[in-house]
Enzyme design. Structure first.
Site, mmCIF file in Angstrom:
data_model
loop_
_atom_site.group_PDB
_atom_site.id
_atom_site.type_symbol
_atom_site.label_atom_id
_atom_site.label_comp_id
_atom_site.label_asym_id
_atom_site.label_seq_id
_atom_site.Cartn_x
_atom_site.Cartn_y
_atom_site.Cartn_z
ATOM 1 N N TYR A 69 0.819 -1.207 0.000
ATOM 2 C CA TYR A 69 0.000 0.000 0.000
ATOM 3 C C TYR A 69 0.854 1.259 0.000
ATOM 4 C CZ TYR A 69 0.855 0.608 5.032
ATOM 5 O OH TYR A 69 1.437 0.800 6.258
ATOM 6 N N CYS A 70 0.234 2.335 -0.496
ATOM 7 C CA CYS A 70 0.863 3.652 -0.483
ATOM 8 C C CYS A 70 -0.212 4.647 -0.010
ATOM 9 C CB CYS A 70 1.412 4.010 -1.874
ATOM 10 S SG CYS A 70 0.178 4.037 -3.182
ATOM 11 N N ARG A 71 -0.188 5.863 -0.487
ATOM 12 C CA ARG A 71 -1.190 6.831 -0.060
ATOM 13 C C ARG A 71 -2.530 6.573 -0.739
ATOM 14 N NH1 ARG A 71 -3.582 11.716 -1.144
ATOM 15 N NH2 ARG A 71 -2.708 11.811 -3.230
#
Length: 111
Positions: A69-71
């Site tokens: 995951y990222c933003r």
């Protein structure tokens, strides 16, 4: 398209299930400052741009599910594709990233 790349998009609730019941490892590919502002409990942190250089750190998790995951989801898709090419087989990209996680009122850890 994601299936062709070798990973599945999952929602935050599915990520929680995988973490709690299958021992999946959250992999945070955001930058250091973003990570410090809040991340998923027990997340491994490797910024997206350093994934290929730091693959050895992920070796212990090769046979486990990884939830990348990222933003918002863009960088995690790229990182997931890299991991797939490197032979990691159980890759899940969390749709919406930390924005979706926070919207679902799931817990965040700060360092």
């Amino acid at each position: 398209k994601r299936q062709l790349l070798g990973f599945r998009d999952i929602k935050p609730q599915e990520a929680v299930r995988l973490i709690n019941h299958e021992g999946a490892i959250p992999l945070d590919v955001r930058e250091d400052q973003e990570y410090r502002e809040g991340h998923i409990l027990n997340a491994v942190h490797i910024p997206h741009g350093l994934i290929e250089k730091r693959l050895a750190e992920l070796e212990p998790y090769r046979n486990q599910a990884l939830i990348v995951y990222c933003r918002s989801g863009q960088r995690s898709a790229q990182a997931s594709a890299v991991l797939r090419k490197q032979g990691f087989e159980r890759i899940y990209k969390m749709s919406g990233g930390m924005m979706a996680w926070r919207s679902a009122d799931l817990p965040v850890v700060k360092k």
